[in-house]
Design an enzyme around this catalytic site. Sequence first.
Site, short mmCIF file in Angstrom:
data_model
loop_
_atom_site.label_atom_id
_atom_site.label_comp_id
_atom_site.label_asym_id
_atom_site.label_seq_id
_atom_site.Cartn_x
_atom_site.Cartn_y
_atom_site.Cartn_z
CB THR A 17 11.09 0.19 4.47
OG1 THR A 17 10.24 0.34 3.64
CG2 THR A 17 11.76 -0.31 5.99
CE1 TYR A 58 6.07 -8.48 5.38
CE2 TYR A 58 6.32 -10.95 5.07
CZ TYR A 58 5.68 -9.21 4.59
OH TYR A 58 6.14 -9.32 3.03
P1 NAD Z 1 9.99 -1.99 1.10
O1 NAD Z 1 10.21 -1.97 2.18
O2 NAD Z 1 11.01 -1.18 -0.12
O3 NAD Z 1 8.16 -0.66 0.67
C1 NAD Z 1 7.19 -0.82 1.21
C2 NAD Z 1 7.15 0.61 1.76
O4 NAD Z 1 6.24 0.75 2.25
C3 NAD Z 1 8.34 1.78 2.07
O5 NAD Z 1 8.48 2.81 0.75
C4 NAD Z 1 7.57 2.33 3.38
O6 NAD Z 1 8.48 3.33 3.68
C5 NAD Z 1 6.23 1.60 2.93
N1 NAD Z 1 5.54 1.98 4.43
C6 NAD Z 1 5.68 1.02 5.60
N2 NAD Z 1 4.99 1.40 6.18
C7 NAD Z 1 4.21 2.53 6.29
C8 NAD Z 1 2.90 3.32 6.40
N3 NAD Z 1 2.68 2.77 7.82
N4 NAD Z 1 2.06 3.71 5.74
C9 NAD Z 1 2.76 3.85 4.56
N5 NAD Z 1 3.76 3.27 3.95
C10 NAD Z 1 4.16 2.57 5.10
O7 NAD Z 1 9.46 -3.26 0.69
P2 NAD Z 1 8.93 -3.99 -0.58
O8 NAD Z 1 10.03 -5.23 -1.00
O9 NAD Z 1 8.79 -3.04 -1.83
O10 NAD Z 1 7.26 -5.02 -0.37
C11 NAD Z 1 6.19 -3.77 -1.14
C12 NAD Z 1 5.13 -5.23 -0.70
O11 NAD Z 1 5.03 -6.37 -1.48
C13 NAD Z 1 4.89 -5.32 0.75
O12 NAD Z 1 3.89 -5.29 0.88
C14 NAD Z 1 5.75 -6.67 1.13
O13 NAD Z 1 4.90 -6.90 2.11
C15 NAD Z 1 5.54 -7.32 0.22
N6 NAD Z 1 5.77 -8.39 -0.15
C16 NAD Z 1 7.68 -8.03 -1.45
C17 NAD Z 1 8.03 -9.08 -1.57
C18 NAD Z 1 9.82 -8.88 -2.00
O14 NAD Z 1 10.24 -10.04 -2.17
N7 NAD Z 1 9.83 -7.89 -2.07
C19 NAD Z 1 7.73 -10.55 -1.73
C20 NAD Z 1 6.47 -10.33 -0.61
C21 NAD Z 1 6.03 -9.28 -0.26
#
Ligand code: NAD
Length: 312
Positions: free
Chosen positions: A38, A146
């Site tokens: 993503t 998730y």
């Molecule tokens: P995002 O989707 O923008 O970023 C996730 C990143 O992880 C992406 O760059 C994707 O390419 C990478 N990724 C996914 N699967 C992968 C894998 N198997 N190996 C290597 N890279 C992988 O999402 P975000 O909002 O930046 O979220 C980042 C983290 O924070 C996540 O773990 C998410 O669960 C957590 N989180 C975010 C929020 C929010 O509101 N943004 C809330 C709660 C938790």
Amino acid sequence: MPKKRIAVTGGAGFLGSHLCERLINDGHEVVCLDNFFTGTRRNIERLLDNHNFELVRHDVVQPIVIEVDQIYHLACPASPVHYQRNPVRTIRTAVQGTLNMLDMAREVRARILIASTSEVYGDPKEHPQRETYWGHVNPTGPRACYDEGKRCAESLTVSYKQQYGVETRIARIFNTYGPRMHPNDGRVVSNFIVQALRNDPITVYGDGQQTRSFCYVTDLVEAFIRLMNTESDPGPTNLGNPRELTVLELAKMTIELTRSSSTLVREPLPADDPVRRKPDISKAEEVIKWRPTVSIEEGIEKTIAYFKSVEI
Ligand code: NAD
Ligand code: UDP
């Protein structure tokens, strides 16, 4: 703080790219690990020429060992649209990916911070949510891949600490938004802003009375860094902005701030969509002396400016 070598998994994603940038600006060396599921190269474009920044295309489901002092483990799709598209892959990333990063932390004696989520509380029966609440999660519903994946990631993290003495931190992140969210990400803030800027109908799911509490990304990054660098592990820590809004309030605010002519349309509420969500952040206030500083109006304005500057 002395210069450190720091790994950020998911570093090309929304939160990860802001974190990488901040760590580089603070004078550290950063190794960004991402498989671009993503995330995009564009998010980290401005860092690629920096001699302190290294990009490794890697899927965290595969083991890896890199010598670093700290690991921020963020790799995992975060938007319901993305994490539900391939639920098995989501569980694999949340569980096997975390296992691999904990193994790396153990091997190289790095401190590791895990990006957990408010989804561990499910559709909460306690409000606001405190870290002591065990949650109300449907283990077989559409969000289970998730929610349960992240709950297992937390269990793995405390087990590695107990059994192997790995230095761990667990951030329970509540809805965070800001520049570099993907325009097709599917999350509410990006959806509403993109729809409003196109003067398209704003898609409110259900009656719009469900609530969320939205934190601006730079506030969250500050909290990450403080939590990682606390002297001792405070255990799972809620990070988010306690100002609670209904989805309908957010829709109206977005229309007003974009001066859009969009109207509201109702769409079905997705199954198991949490009714109310708001963090109790007293632990973060006490332990890391942190609370958010960016108001929702200010943060939404900055996010609108970002979406105006990119192709949507
Ligand atoms: P995002 O989707 O923008 O970023 C996730 C990143 O992880 C992406 O760059 C994707 O390419 C990478 N990724 C996914 N699967 C992968 C894998 N198997 N190996 C290597 N890279 C992988 O999402 P975000 O909002 O930046 O979220 C980042 C983290 O924070 C996540 O773990 C998410 O669960 C957590 N989180 C975010 C929020 C929010 O509101 N943004 C809330 C709660 C938790
Ligand atoms: N939502 C909405 N319209 C959209 C996208 C989301 O009404 O176009 C609602 C969704 O049903 C939920 C809230 O906004 O109640 C937050 O959704 P999001 O996917 O951003 O994150 P969640 O907190 O549900 O993981």
